[in-house]
Design a protein around this motif. Structure first.
Motif, short mmCIF file in Angstrom:
data_model
loop_
_atom_site.label_atom_id
_atom_site.label_comp_id
_atom_site.label_asym_id
_atom_site.label_seq_id
_atom_site.Cartn_x
_atom_site.Cartn_y
_atom_site.Cartn_z
N ARG A 45 0.88 -0.98 0.14
CA ARG A 45 -0.27 0.26 0.07
C ARG A 45 0.99 1.37 -0.09
N TYR A 46 2.24 1.55 0.94
CA TYR A 46 2.69 2.46 0.70
C TYR A 46 3.32 2.90 -0.63
N GLN A 47 3.92 1.51 -1.01
CA GLN A 47 4.65 1.72 -2.60
C GLN A 47 3.35 1.95 -3.51
N GLN A 48 2.82 1.32 -3.79
CA GLN A 48 1.38 2.25 -4.74
C GLN A 48 1.23 3.72 -4.20
N GLN A 49 1.63 3.95 -3.38
CA GLN A 49 1.44 5.96 -3.56
C GLN A 49 1.60 6.18 -4.24
N ALA A 50 3.32 5.72 -4.60
CA ALA A 50 4.03 6.86 -5.34
C ALA A 50 4.17 6.13 -7.10
N VAL A 51 2.66 5.10 -7.46
CA VAL A 51 2.46 5.13 -8.81
C VAL A 51 2.31 6.05 -9.32
N GLY A 52 2.86 6.21 -10.66
CA GLY A 52 2.99 7.89 -11.52
C GLY A 52 3.24 8.93 -11.00
N GLU A 53 3.85 8.94 -9.69
CA GLU A 53 3.97 9.95 -9.03
C GLU A 53 5.84 10.36 -9.05
N VAL A 54 6.86 9.75 -9.74
CA VAL A 54 8.09 9.34 -9.38
C VAL A 54 8.63 10.47 -10.89
N THR A 55 9.02 11.24 -10.50
CA THR A 55 9.66 12.33 -11.66
C THR A 55 11.22 12.51 -12.18
N GLU A 56 11.56 12.73 -12.73
CA GLU A 56 12.42 13.01 -13.71
C GLU A 56 13.53 13.15 -12.45
N GLU A 57 12.83 14.92 -12.03
CA GLU A 57 13.91 15.13 -10.75
C GLU A 57 13.88 14.14 -9.54
N ASP A 58 12.86 13.11 -9.53
CA ASP A 58 13.37 12.34 -8.22
C ASP A 58 14.40 11.27 -8.36
N TYR A 59 14.79 11.21 -9.48
CA TYR A 59 15.25 10.18 -10.30
C TYR A 59 16.60 10.98 -10.12
N ARG A 60 17.12 11.93 -10.36
CA ARG A 60 18.36 13.02 -10.75
C ARG A 60 18.61 12.66 -9.26
N HIS A 61 18.05 13.29 -7.76
CA HIS A 61 18.36 13.40 -6.53
C HIS A 61 18.65 12.20 -6.69
N TRP A 62 18.43 10.73 -6.49
CA TRP A 62 18.12 9.52 -5.96
C TRP A 62 19.12 9.63 -6.46
N LEU A 63 19.83 9.73 -7.81
CA LEU A 63 21.05 8.51 -8.24
C LEU A 63 22.32 9.55 -7.22
N ARG A 90 10.30 5.22 -2.93
CA ARG A 90 10.56 4.78 -1.14
C ARG A 90 11.17 6.66 -1.25
N HIS A 91 12.15 6.71 -2.13
CA HIS A 91 12.58 7.82 -2.08
C HIS A 91 11.99 9.17 -3.04
N ALA A 92 11.47 8.79 -3.18
CA ALA A 92 10.03 9.96 -4.20
C ALA A 92 9.32 10.42 -3.41
N LEU A 93 8.52 8.94 -2.10
CA LEU A 93 7.76 9.67 -1.30
C LEU A 93 8.51 10.06 -0.17
N GLU A 94 9.13 9.49 -0.22
CA GLU A 94 10.01 10.35 1.40
C GLU A 94 10.40 12.12 0.77
N ARG A 95 10.49 11.94 -0.12
CA ARG A 95 10.98 13.75 -0.52
C ARG A 95 9.16 14.18 -0.48
N ARG A 96 8.56 13.78 -0.70
CA ARG A 96 6.80 14.54 -0.68
C ARG A 96 6.11 14.68 0.89
N ASP A 97 7.33 13.91 1.96
CA ASP A 97 7.02 13.57 3.08
C ASP A 97 5.73 12.79 3.64
N MET A 98 6.47 12.43 2.62
CA MET A 98 5.21 10.67 3.16
C MET A 98 6.39 9.41 3.42
#
Length: 127
Positions: A45-63, A90-98
């Motif tokens: 359920r936690y992981q499903q919150q990020a479906v369709g919400e991960v951005t290229e900015e999240d990706y670059r920050h994660w890298l 998870r990185h994208a969700l945590e960046r959004r305070d989830m």
């Protein structure tokens, strides 16, 4: 059996499979398996919150935070392949305070949350 699976899996076919598995187990194994299903269901359920919400900015920050060899391998695969990665989600969700911990604590029973915490501490000691 339903009461053993709270939180339940959001996809009915998986929920039904879990119920069937629990019914087939001996009573002595049922509660432990149900706990593992509940923890997995909450994580799903936690992981499903990020479906369709991960951005290229999240990706670059994660890298930026990945070890160099892993970063190079992930970069070769590219954003489209990486955006389904559990780590990037998870990185994208945590960046959004989830945060994962806050979500898990909110959805699990106090007993399951304590078990989750104990397992995390055990894993940390092994590393």
């Amino acid at each position: 059996m339903e009461e053993l699976l709270q939180p339940r899996h959001p996809l009915d076919k998986h929920h039904q499979a879990q119920l069937q598995t629990l019914q087939q187990l001996p009573e002595s194994q049922r509660h432990e398996m149900a706990r593992l299903f509940r923890l997995g269901n909450a994580t799903y359920r936690y992981q499903q919150q990020a479906v369709g919400e991960v951005t290229e900015e999240d990706y670059r920050h994660w890298l930026e935070g990945l070890p160099e060899r892993m970063r190079r391998a992930v970069e070769r695969e590219g954003f489209e392949k990486a955006k389904t990665s559990l780590g990037l989600r998870r990185h994208a969700l945590e960046r959004r305070d989830m945060g994962y911990s806050a979500f898990m604590q909110s959805i699990l029973s106090p007993e399951d949350w304590a078990f989750e915490q104990q397992q995390a501490r055990s894993n940390d000691r092994e590393l």
